[in-house]
Design a protein around this motif. Sequence first.
Motif, PDB file in Angstrom:
ATOM      1  N   MET A 133       0.819  -1.205   0.000  1.00 44.95           N
ATOM      2  CA  MET A 133       0.000   0.000   0.000  1.00 44.95           C
ATOM      3  C   MET A 133       0.858   1.263   0.000  1.00 44.95           C
ATOM      4  N   HIS A 134       2.133   1.127   0.380  1.00 47.85           N
ATOM      5  CA  HIS A 134       3.054   2.263   0.326  1.00 47.85           C
ATOM      6  C   HIS A 134       3.149   2.821  -1.087  1.00 47.85           C
ATOM      7  N   PHE A 135       3.131   1.926  -2.102  1.00 47.31           N
ATOM      8  CA  PHE A 135       3.219   2.419  -3.480  1.00 47.31           C
ATOM      9  C   PHE A 135       1.903   2.314  -4.243  1.00 47.31           C
ATOM     10  N   LEU A 136       0.973   1.510  -3.752  1.00 53.74           N
ATOM     11  CA  LEU A 136      -0.324   1.429  -4.419  1.00 53.74           C
ATOM     12  C   LEU A 136      -1.249   2.573  -4.023  1.00 53.74           C
ATOM     13  N   ALA A 137      -1.113   3.030  -2.791  1.00 54.99           N
ATOM     14  CA  ALA A 137      -1.921   4.150  -2.292  1.00 54.99           C
ATOM     15  C   ALA A 137      -0.990   5.143  -1.615  1.00 54.99           C
ATOM     16  N   PRO A 138      -0.106   5.778  -2.379  1.00 57.91           N
ATOM     17  CA  PRO A 138       0.924   6.631  -1.780  1.00 57.91           C
ATOM     18  C   PRO A 138       0.349   7.878  -1.118  1.00 57.91           C
ATOM     19  N   VAL A 139       1.007   8.280  -0.049  1.00 57.32           N
ATOM     20  CA  VAL A 139       0.668   9.519   0.658  1.00 57.32           C
ATOM     21  C   VAL A 139       1.844  10.473   0.500  1.00 57.32           C
ATOM     22  N   PRO A 140       1.675  11.752   0.804  1.00 53.61           N
ATOM     23  CA  PRO A 140       2.798  12.689   0.673  1.00 53.61           C
ATOM     24  C   PRO A 140       4.055  12.177   1.373  1.00 53.61           C
ATOM     25  N   HIS A 141       5.164  12.259   0.656  1.00 50.84           N
ATOM     26  CA  HIS A 141       6.448  11.738   1.127  1.00 50.84           C
ATOM     27  C   HIS A 141       7.273  12.893   1.694  1.00 50.84           C
ATOM     28  N   ALA A 142       7.592  12.824   2.987  1.00 51.01           N
ATOM     29  CA  ALA A 142       8.239  13.945   3.676  1.00 51.01           C
ATOM     30  C   ALA A 142       9.554  14.338   3.016  1.00 51.01           C
ATOM     31  N   LYS A 143      10.398  13.376   2.693  1.00 50.89           N
ATOM     32  CA  LYS A 143      11.704  13.698   2.099  1.00 50.89           C
ATOM     33  C   LYS A 143      11.555  14.232   0.682  1.00 50.89           C
ATOM     34  N   PHE A 144      10.568  13.732  -0.033  1.00 52.68           N
ATOM     35  CA  PHE A 144      10.327  14.242  -1.379  1.00 52.68           C
ATOM     36  C   PHE A 144       9.843  15.684  -1.332  1.00 52.68           C
ATOM     37  N   LEU A 145       9.029  16.013  -0.345  1.00 52.38           N
ATOM     38  CA  LEU A 145       8.561  17.390  -0.190  1.00 52.38           C
ATOM     39  C   LEU A 145       9.726  18.335   0.098  1.00 52.38           C
ATOM     40  N   VAL A 146      10.659  17.897   0.930  1.00 52.11           N
ATOM     41  CA  VAL A 146      11.853  18.709   1.210  1.00 52.11           C
ATOM     42  C   VAL A 146      12.672  18.873  -0.064  1.00 52.11           C
ATOM     43  N   GLU A 147      12.821  17.778  -0.822  1.00 54.23           N
ATOM     44  CA  GLU A 147      13.587  17.820  -2.072  1.00 54.23           C
ATOM     45  C   GLU A 147      12.999  18.840  -3.040  1.00 54.23           C
ATOM     46  N   ARG A 148      11.698  18.937  -3.062  1.00 59.18           N
ATOM     47  CA  ARG A 148      11.049  19.906  -3.945  1.00 59.18           C
ATOM     48  C   ARG A 148      11.428  21.345  -3.590  1.00 59.18           C
ATOM     49  N   GLU A 149      11.664  21.572  -2.315  1.00 54.63           N
ATOM     50  CA  GLU A 149      11.985  22.924  -1.863  1.00 54.63           C
ATOM     51  C   GLU A 149      13.466  23.259  -2.019  1.00 54.63           C
ATOM     52  N   THR A 150      14.314  22.235  -2.130  1.00 56.45           N
ATOM     53  CA  THR A 150      15.762  22.470  -2.078  1.00 56.45           C
ATOM     54  C   THR A 150      16.513  22.124  -3.358  1.00 56.45           C
ATOM     55  N   GLY A 167       2.655  15.863  -3.250  1.00 54.13           N
ATOM     56  CA  GLY A 167       3.960  15.377  -2.829  1.00 54.13           C
ATOM     57  C   GLY A 167       4.009  13.879  -2.605  1.00 54.13           C
ATOM     58  N   ALA A 168       2.989  13.160  -3.077  1.00 54.44           N
ATOM     59  CA  ALA A 168       3.022  11.697  -3.035  1.00 54.44           C
ATOM     60  C   ALA A 168       3.735  11.195  -4.285  1.00 54.44           C
ATOM     61  N   ILE A 169       4.524  10.136  -4.144  1.00 55.41           N
ATOM     62  CA  ILE A 169       5.227   9.546  -5.287  1.00 55.41           C
ATOM     63  C   ILE A 169       4.286   8.534  -5.924  1.00 55.41           C
TER      64      ILE A 169
END
Length: 202
Positions: A52-69, A127-129
């Motif tokens: 369910m981590h990849f079938l029903a993804p939720v916003p990914h904290a590290k990916f959200l940071v990556e988007r900002e940096t 921000g979900a993958i």
Amino acid sequence: EEHGVIRLEAHAPRYRNRPAPVETKCPDCGCTYYRGDPESSSDHRKEHRKRMHFLAPVPHAKFLVERETENNPELVTSASPGWKHREMYIRAQAFRREFRYDFVQWQSTGGDNDPMVRGFLFGNEDGAIVGACAFRRRNDLWGLQWVWLSPRHRRQGHLARRWQKLRETFGDFQVETPVSLEMQRFLAKQGDSGLIEGSSRN
């Protein structure tokens, strides 16, 4: 002194046949397990959480940071941090499972040391993958090895919105075979059926 006769009866519990475990396919994660078998049910719960981590993804904290940096937060190279490689690997694994390929087309959860590999993690507005794809250099040509999107996020334009940028980055790359019917339709819609490996580019 006289005492009355005391009668004590003991009854064993009635024997009941235990219902046979029932083969069951989870409608959410797609796992097949045996309902009524504690070990099988326990294994399913563990696998269910993983899938369910990849079938029903939720916003990914590290990916959200990556988007900002980072300028290109979706890009994954051999030098990218481990969490990006893990996200690539589990989607490559999902691709292998869905299309029944022989092996996973990403080296490991810890990384891919091929200097000519380029992965992309597809993030949605939250921000979900929701998917990923991978390219590798084949002699003088790049090859698109695989594209995988969470089923509930398909046909929402995630690949289409990135397609022109991928074409600009990798040129006339090859879409490596076998190519699913859905991907064939996508390429035809983009006017890029000629990119399929073995196709004429005229």
